[in-house]
Design a protein around this motif. Structure first.
Motif, PDB file in Angstrom:
ATOM      1  N   ASN A  56       0.836  -1.197   0.000  1.00 32.70           N
ATOM      2  CA  ASN A  56       0.000   0.000   0.000  1.00 32.70           C
ATOM      3  C   ASN A  56       0.872   1.248   0.000  1.00 32.70           C
ATOM      4  O   ASN A  56       1.858   1.330   0.741  1.00 32.70           O
ATOM      5  N   THR A  57       0.480   2.205  -0.811  1.00 31.66           N
ATOM      6  CA  THR A  57       1.175   3.487  -0.866  1.00 31.66           C
ATOM      7  C   THR A  57       0.171   4.598  -0.635  1.00 31.66           C
ATOM      8  O   THR A  57      -0.932   4.555  -1.180  1.00 31.66           O
ATOM      9  N   TYR A  58       0.558   5.565   0.170  1.00 30.91           N
ATOM     10  CA  TYR A  58      -0.334   6.673   0.497  1.00 30.91           C
ATOM     11  C   TYR A  58       0.343   8.008   0.215  1.00 30.91           C
ATOM     12  O   TYR A  58       1.566   8.149   0.341  1.00 30.91           O
ATOM     13  N   ALA A  59      -0.489   8.976  -0.144  1.00 30.50           N
ATOM     14  CA  ALA A  59       0.015  10.344  -0.238  1.00 30.50           C
ATOM     15  C   ALA A  59       0.436  10.794   1.154  1.00 30.50           C
ATOM     16  O   ALA A  59      -0.175  10.414   2.160  1.00 30.50           O
ATOM     17  N   ASP A  60       1.461  11.607   1.225  1.00 30.65           N
ATOM     18  CA  ASP A  60       1.952  12.080   2.522  1.00 30.65           C
ATOM     19  C   ASP A  60       0.845  12.786   3.304  1.00 30.65           C
ATOM     20  O   ASP A  60       0.793  12.698   4.529  1.00 30.65           O
ATOM     21  N   SER A  61      -0.027  13.465   2.592  1.00 31.25           N
ATOM     22  CA  SER A  61      -1.065  14.249   3.246  1.00 31.25           C
ATOM     23  C   SER A  61      -2.114  13.400   3.953  1.00 31.25           C
ATOM     24  O   SER A  61      -2.869  13.917   4.782  1.00 31.25           O
ATOM     25  N   VAL A  62      -2.176  12.086   3.634  1.00 30.43           N
ATOM     26  CA  VAL A  62      -3.207  11.238   4.235  1.00 30.43           C
ATOM     27  C   VAL A  62      -2.632  10.102   5.070  1.00 30.43           C
ATOM     28  O   VAL A  62      -3.379   9.346   5.689  1.00 30.43           O
ATOM     29  N   ILE A  68      -6.504   2.005   2.766  1.00 29.86           N
ATOM     30  CA  ILE A  68      -7.112   1.319   1.624  1.00 29.86           C
ATOM     31  C   ILE A  68      -7.195  -0.163   1.938  1.00 29.86           C
ATOM     32  O   ILE A  68      -6.301  -0.738   2.571  1.00 29.86           O
ATOM     33  N   SER A  69      -8.293  -0.781   1.528  1.00 28.00           N
ATOM     34  CA  SER A  69      -8.454  -2.216   1.731  1.00 28.00           C
ATOM     35  C   SER A  69      -9.309  -2.788   0.615  1.00 28.00           C
ATOM     36  O   SER A  69      -9.896  -2.036  -0.171  1.00 28.00           O
ATOM     37  N   ARG A  70      -9.388  -4.106   0.566  1.00 30.58           N
ATOM     38  CA  ARG A  70     -10.158  -4.758  -0.477  1.00 30.58           C
ATOM     39  C   ARG A  70     -10.862  -5.975   0.095  1.00 30.58           C
ATOM     40  O   ARG A  70     -10.382  -6.596   1.037  1.00 30.58           O
ATOM     41  N   ASP A  71     -12.000  -6.305  -0.507  1.00 33.01           N
ATOM     42  CA  ASP A  71     -12.731  -7.516  -0.175  1.00 33.01           C
ATOM     43  C   ASP A  71     -12.946  -8.258  -1.489  1.00 33.01           C
ATOM     44  O   ASP A  71     -13.833  -7.899  -2.271  1.00 33.01           O
ATOM     45  N   ASN A  72     -12.136  -9.261  -1.731  1.00 34.65           N
ATOM     46  CA  ASN A  72     -12.225  -9.986  -3.003  1.00 34.65           C
ATOM     47  C   ASN A  72     -13.567 -10.688  -3.171  1.00 34.65           C
ATOM     48  O   ASN A  72     -14.073 -10.814  -4.287  1.00 34.65           O
ATOM     49  N   ALA A  73     -14.139 -11.154  -2.071  1.00 32.72           N
ATOM     50  CA  ALA A  73     -15.426 -11.861  -2.151  1.00 32.72           C
ATOM     51  C   ALA A  73     -16.544 -10.930  -2.616  1.00 32.72           C
ATOM     52  O   ALA A  73     -17.496 -11.369  -3.269  1.00 32.72           O
ATOM     53  N   LYS A  74     -16.417  -9.656  -2.284  1.00 33.45           N
ATOM     54  CA  LYS A  74     -17.442  -8.680  -2.666  1.00 33.45           C
ATOM     55  C   LYS A  74     -17.016  -7.842  -3.866  1.00 33.45           C
ATOM     56  O   LYS A  74     -17.762  -6.953  -4.286  1.00 33.45           O
TER      57      LYS A  74
END
Length: 116
Positions: A56-62, A68-74
């Protein structure tokens, strides 16, 4: 036709939280690159968070506030946003990159407004 539909945006007070969802019309199990961008009024679109091959990569501001996450089943990608600030106000877009079709796909965007 691949479709991405964002939801969860709205008006929130500073310090509040929102969770954005991005429902994808295809299986995301094999999608290694997906993420969120945002575009504030009068500004260019900027990266918020990206999931890329397990990292995972995030902007410094956040950093430290958004996840961020994911649900492959959905077949859904999420963006949990905490400690929101007025400068987080923007239209948020999710996207995926499909290696199968060698292109990216974008949602229509969801408005997030942080204001008292």
């Amino acid at each position: 036709q691949v479709q991405l539909v964002e939801s969860g945006g709205g008006l929130v007070q500073p310090g509040g939280s929102l969770r954005l969802s991005c429902a994808v019309s295809i299986s995301i199990r094999s999608i290694n690159t997906m993420g969120w961008y945002r575009q504030a009024s009068g500004k260019e679109r900027e990266l918020v968070a990206v999931f890329n091959s397990g990292a995972n990569t995030y902007a410094d501001s956040v950093k430290g506030r958004f996840t961020i996450s994911r649900d492959n089943a959905k077949n859904t990608v999420y963006l949990q946003m905490n400690s929101l600030k007025p400068e987080d106000t923007a239209v948020y877009y999710c996207y995926i990159y499909s290696r199968l079709s060698a292109r990216d796909y974008w949602g229509q965007g969801t408005q997030v407004t942080v204001s008292s």
